[in-house]
Motif scaffolding. Structure first.
Motif, mmCIF file in Angstrom:
data_model
loop_
_atom_site.group_PDB
_atom_site.id
_atom_site.type_symbol
_atom_site.label_atom_id
_atom_site.label_comp_id
_atom_site.label_asym_id
_atom_site.label_seq_id
_atom_site.Cartn_x
_atom_site.Cartn_y
_atom_site.Cartn_z
ATOM 1 N N SER A 104 -2.667 -1.130 15.205
ATOM 2 C CA SER A 104 -3.732 -0.799 14.242
ATOM 3 C C SER A 104 -3.165 -0.041 13.034
ATOM 4 O O SER A 104 -3.557 -0.262 11.881
ATOM 5 C CB SER A 104 -4.814 0.037 14.928
ATOM 6 N N HIS A 105 -2.214 0.831 13.347
ATOM 7 C CA HIS A 105 -1.608 1.587 12.238
ATOM 8 C C HIS A 105 -0.777 0.675 11.336
ATOM 9 O O HIS A 105 -0.840 0.782 10.092
ATOM 10 C CB HIS A 105 -0.728 2.712 12.819
ATOM 11 N N HIS A 115 -1.277 -2.498 10.967
ATOM 12 C CA HIS A 115 -2.203 -3.378 10.242
ATOM 13 C C HIS A 115 -2.815 -2.643 9.043
ATOM 14 O O HIS A 115 -2.985 -3.219 7.950
ATOM 15 C CB HIS A 115 -3.272 -3.851 11.221
ATOM 16 N N GLU A 116 -3.102 -1.373 9.206
ATOM 17 C CA GLU A 116 -3.660 -0.578 8.085
ATOM 18 C C GLU A 116 -2.638 -0.428 6.966
ATOM 19 O O GLU A 116 -2.975 -0.513 5.780
ATOM 20 C CB GLU A 116 -4.077 0.779 8.630
ATOM 21 N N ASP A 163 -1.008 -4.530 0.631
ATOM 22 C CA ASP A 163 -1.639 -5.686 -0.029
ATOM 23 C C ASP A 163 -2.533 -5.240 -1.192
ATOM 24 O O ASP A 163 -2.558 -5.871 -2.271
ATOM 25 C CB ASP A 163 -2.448 -6.477 1.001
ATOM 26 N N ASN A 164 -3.248 -4.150 -0.975
ATOM 27 C CA ASN A 164 -4.128 -3.648 -2.060
ATOM 28 C C ASN A 164 -3.305 -3.177 -3.270
ATOM 29 O O ASN A 164 -3.645 -3.454 -4.427
ATOM 30 C CB ASN A 164 -4.988 -2.503 -1.534
ATOM 31 N N HIS A 183 6.376 1.391 3.078
ATOM 32 C CA HIS A 183 5.858 0.466 4.078
ATOM 33 C C HIS A 183 6.997 -0.172 4.870
ATOM 34 O O HIS A 183 6.889 -0.362 6.110
ATOM 35 C CB HIS A 183 5.034 -0.618 3.391
ATOM 36 N N ASP A 234 -0.265 -2.522 6.298
ATOM 37 C CA ASP A 234 -0.154 -3.820 5.614
ATOM 38 C C ASP A 234 -1.298 -4.015 4.608
ATOM 39 O O ASP A 234 -1.095 -4.519 3.488
ATOM 40 C CB ASP A 234 -0.162 -4.948 6.654
ATOM 41 N N ASN A 235 -2.470 -3.615 5.021
ATOM 42 C CA ASN A 235 -3.625 -3.748 4.099
ATOM 43 C C ASN A 235 -3.431 -2.880 2.843
ATOM 44 O O ASN A 235 -3.771 -3.280 1.727
ATOM 45 C CB ASN A 235 -4.908 -3.361 4.818
ATOM 46 N N GLN A 236 -2.901 -1.681 3.092
ATOM 47 C CA GLN A 236 -2.668 -0.781 1.933
ATOM 48 C C GLN A 236 -1.642 -1.378 0.972
ATOM 49 O O GLN A 236 -1.831 -1.358 -0.245
ATOM 50 C CB GLN A 236 -2.187 0.574 2.445
ATOM 51 N N ARG A 265 -0.244 -4.127 -3.981
ATOM 52 C CA ARG A 265 0.358 -5.299 -4.616
ATOM 53 C C ARG A 265 -0.676 -6.043 -5.464
ATOM 54 O O ARG A 265 -0.364 -6.483 -6.597
ATOM 55 C CB ARG A 265 0.930 -6.234 -3.559
ATOM 56 N N GLN A 266 -1.894 -6.170 -4.981
ATOM 57 C CA GLN A 266 -2.930 -6.875 -5.746
ATOM 58 C C GLN A 266 -3.225 -6.143 -7.063
ATOM 59 O O GLN A 266 -3.349 -6.771 -8.125
ATOM 60 C CB GLN A 266 -4.201 -6.971 -4.885
#
Length: 756
Positions: A158-159, A161-162, A168-169, A148, A164-166, A171-172
């Motif tokens: 958009s890419h 942002h996607e 975050d998931n 990342h 970053d979401n990945q 990391r969670q």
């Protein structure tokens, strides 16, 4: 110092400090896991070793339980019974202890091994699985994060942002797995405080229960252990005294073998070689032969020396004659010929020695005369002490000296004094001229000298203090199973002893009880005193091995006399007396119906005194004897033609009855009848005795008292043993004599005196 604490903040889970501390916890888990593995392995080995130990102990207990002591003799003492029972008691204790150990072993697997295995598999294994998952997620998270961070900033919004979401998931998810792993590590570290330690505590509690059970078992066993210790000590003491007696007898038997021949039920028995003639040759065959004099029967059993036992069937014949074989008539020595009634020919036998041949010929009434055996020619030993006034005074003086000077001395009566001093003390004390000059307070007379003098005085009495007559009865009483029955029987026997013997025995037992009461100082318990005085007070009349084996029961008799001396000597046994003369009379009558009175008992007629009407009756016994004829219907009614009744009864008080129609030959004949009459002729014998007394056969003689007697009625005389009576003649009362003592005439029990 403990492990570092684990922080759970988001910013700290992937920091180097967190990973370092987590590493410490992981190393502790590995160490705990390895330790539990070793502990389980050692625990299983321990359980297996305990099982092997328990099996060995049970086998040992079974061996103890199966073994049975066999004691010599027809009865066992309480000490021997206790010792014989000890092996079974030991086996029971071991079995009980191993039962508790088995329960501990069975519980050890449940309370220790299985919980530790479960903790290791469920908790530590789960923590290891969580660690693997945590490592995998950490690697994934780091890879995603690096990827990342490598994205170009020129990427579309958009890419980006996607991406970053990945991240975050991932990391969670990484944080969730990390938290689960941290919580699992924390859980294992906390649970091991009780899931690991509690099984060990349970195992130790089982171990403590096992040892506590052993402690309680030891407390229960303590009473038997004390009794067993005393029994072992008593048996050792009796063995030592018995061994000295056996060694003494063995020495005597070696020096004089013919004086200690074993008593056999046969007239003669032993090995003989019998000549058997065969074709052209004669052989000598060894037989074990027995001879019974009464039927004159000889029995021979072939003996095979190779097997060391008797072989073949018995051969027997009735002896006709026995003749010594001359030396020049046969090549063998020690030979004699016997002839049988029921078989032809002469049987030549060879004895083992000249003495053996003499004994065989003597038993078979051989034709040549033989001298008396040395066994029958031994001279009796002489005694120097008597139960007289001097003896009582000496004993009282000795006992007083022991009790006042040395009752606390260790080994009292065990330690032997110098023989020469003991003899000197006794000779001075027993001599009426010097007895007053003996000062026992003088240091010359040591306590061991005085105690040895007491024992020596009792040993040299003509008969033991408790008499040969009742020796077997006392031994039989000591062999009774019931302790109370022993005391009761010995109580009765003591009161059947002659008065002087009983008085001396009471004096001695009271003294020995006083000695035993100081056993803490002098170490002389009742059992030790029994060992010392048993063989002295109850010595057998014949010295044999069987008699020596009864020494332990002699010791028990003395122990009972010491322990129960107050009851035995102060109270009259219930079988010997009652509250009134009538009860005493009835009880004595009942006893005399069952058995004939012995010479040491007062006869039944002692309690039967003629009434005034009987004394005044003119029809005396003599007239009744002459006037009364046997009943024709009597089953036994002999006639006595030589006794012709006079025309008028003759007075019985006259010592000179010259007008008696009884001739000397008739008197002799009647005396023979009296001495040979049996129980079915008792009535006739009584009539004969009365007739002889009436005719003056027993009249005007001196007599000496054998036993002491206390008068129960005015018509009787009181006297002590040794009293001399004047003008003793027959009385009209059966069982009584009439005599004069110190100018007074009265009745005397017939079996209490002997004529001089």
């Amino acid at each position: 110092m403990g492990l570092p604490a684990l922080e759970f903040s988001d910013c700290y889970l992937d920091s180097p400090q967190f990973r370092e501390r987590l590493k410490s916890h992981e190393m502790e888990l590995d160490k705990t896991n390895k330790f539990i593995k070793e502990l389980i392995k050692d625990g299983k080995a321990l359980i297996q070793a305990l099982k092997c130990l328990s099996t060995a102990k049970r086998k040992f207990a079974d061996s103890l339980n199966e073994f049975k002591f066999q004691c010599i003799g027809d009865a066992e003492t309480d000490d021997e019974i206790c010792i014989a029972k000890s092996l079974q008691e030991f086996a029971a204790v071991l079995q009980n202890l191993e039962d508790e150990r088995t329960r501990m072993i069975e519980n050890a697997n449940d309370v220790l091994i299985m919980p530790l295995e479960r903790f290791r598999k469920e908790q530590i294994s789960a923590a290891k699985e969580a660690k693997k998952k945590y490592d995998k997620e950490t690697e994934k998270y780091c890879a995603v994060l690096e990827k990342h961070l490598s994205l170009s900033a020129r990427k579309k919004e958009s890419h980006l942002h996607e991406a970053d979401n990945q991240v975050d998931n991932v990391r969670q998810h990484f944080y969730e797995v990390s938290l689960e792993y941290v919580f699992k590590v924390q859980e294992v570290q906390e649970r091991k405080m009780f899931d690991f330690v509690e099984p060990l505590l349970a195992f130790l509690q089982g171990l403590f229960t096992y040892y506590h059970h052993g402690y309680e078992l030891a407390k229960d066993f303590n009473h038997f252990k004390t009794d067993l210790t005393i029994s072992i000590q008593n048996t050792r003491n009796r063995f030592e005294s018995t061994r000295s007696e056996v060694e003494s007898l063995m020495k005597k038997m070696k020096e004089n073998p013919h004086d200690h021949k074993s008593v056999s039920q046969h007239t003669m028995e032993g090995y003989l070689f019998v000549q058997e003639k065969r074709s052209f040759v004669s052989t000598w065959v060894k037989y074990y032969c027995t001879y019974h004099r009464e039927p004159k029967r000889v029995t021979m059993v072939l003996f095979d020396p190779k097997s060391g036992g008797k072989m073949g069937d018995e051969e027997s014949f009735i002896l006709k004659s026995c003749t010594r074989r001359k030396t020049d008539s046969i090549e063998k020595r020690f030979c004699f010929d016997v002839e049988a009634v029921d078989r032809p020919g002469v049987i030549t036998m060879q004895a083992l020695s000249e003495e053996d041949r003499r004994l065989w010929m003597e038993a078979m009434d051989g034709r040549e005369p033989v001298g008396c055996s040395h066994f029958f020619c031994s001279s009796p030993s002489l005694s120097v002490a008597q139960l007289d006034v001097i003896g009582f005074n000496v004993m009282k003086k000795f006992i007083y000296a022991v009790e006042t000077r040395g009752i606390d001395e260790q080994g009292l009566y065990r330690i032997v004094g110098v023989n020469s001093r003991v003899q000197k003390l006794l000779s001075l004390a027993m001599d009426p001229k010097t007895c007053a000059d003996v000062e026992l307070e003088n240091p010359e007379w040591e306590i061991k000298t005085i105690t040895s003098a007491i024992k020596h005085y009792l040993r040299v009495l003509p008969a033991p203090l408790m008499t040969y007559q009742y020796q077997r009865s006392f031994i039989k009483a000591a062999k009774l199973d019931n302790p109370e029955a022993r005391v009761t029987e010995i109580h009765a026997l003591v009161h059947r002893l002659p008065e002087k013997n009983r008085q001396m025995l009471e004096l001695l037992m009271k003294h020995l009880a006083n000695v035993a009461s100081h056993h803490q100082q002098n170490l002389m318990t009742i059992a030790n005193l029994g060992v010392v005085f048993g063989p002295t007070l109850l010595r057998p009349q014949e010295e044999t091995v069987a008699a020596i084996m009864d020494i332990k029961f002699q010791n028990i008799v003395v122990e009972i006399l010491i322990e129960h001396h107050e009851r035995i000597f102060r109270a009259v046994p219930s079988s010997a007396g009652g509250s009134t003369n009538l009860q005493l009379n009835l009880s004595r009558r009942k006893s005399t119906e069952s058995k004939a009175p012995s010479c040491s008992e007062r006869p039944l007629t002692l309690f039967h005194t003629p009434t005034h009407s009987q004394k005044g009756n003119n029809n005396d016994d003599c007239g009744a004897i002459y006037a009364t004829s046997p009943s024709p219907t009597s089953p036994r009614s002999p006639s006595w033609p030589m006794f012709s009744a006079p025309s008028s009864p003759q007075p019985t008080s006259s010592a000179s009855s010259d007008s008696s129609p009884i001739r000397l030959v008739h008197i002799v004949f009647v005396m023979i009848l009296i001495t040979t009459c049996h129980s079915e002729a008792a009535e006739d014998c009584n009539c004969i005795r009365k007739l002889l007394r009436c005719k003056g056969v027993i009249a005007g003689r001196k007599a000496r008292a054998l036993y002491a007697c206390k008068a129960e009625h005015d018509s009787e005389l009181s006297f002590i043993a040794g009293t001399i009576f004047e003008n003793v003649h027959a009385s009209r009362e059966p069982g009584w004599l009439e005599g004069t003592l110190d100018g007074r005439t009265g009745l005397i029990p017939e079996n209490y005196v002997e004529f001089l």
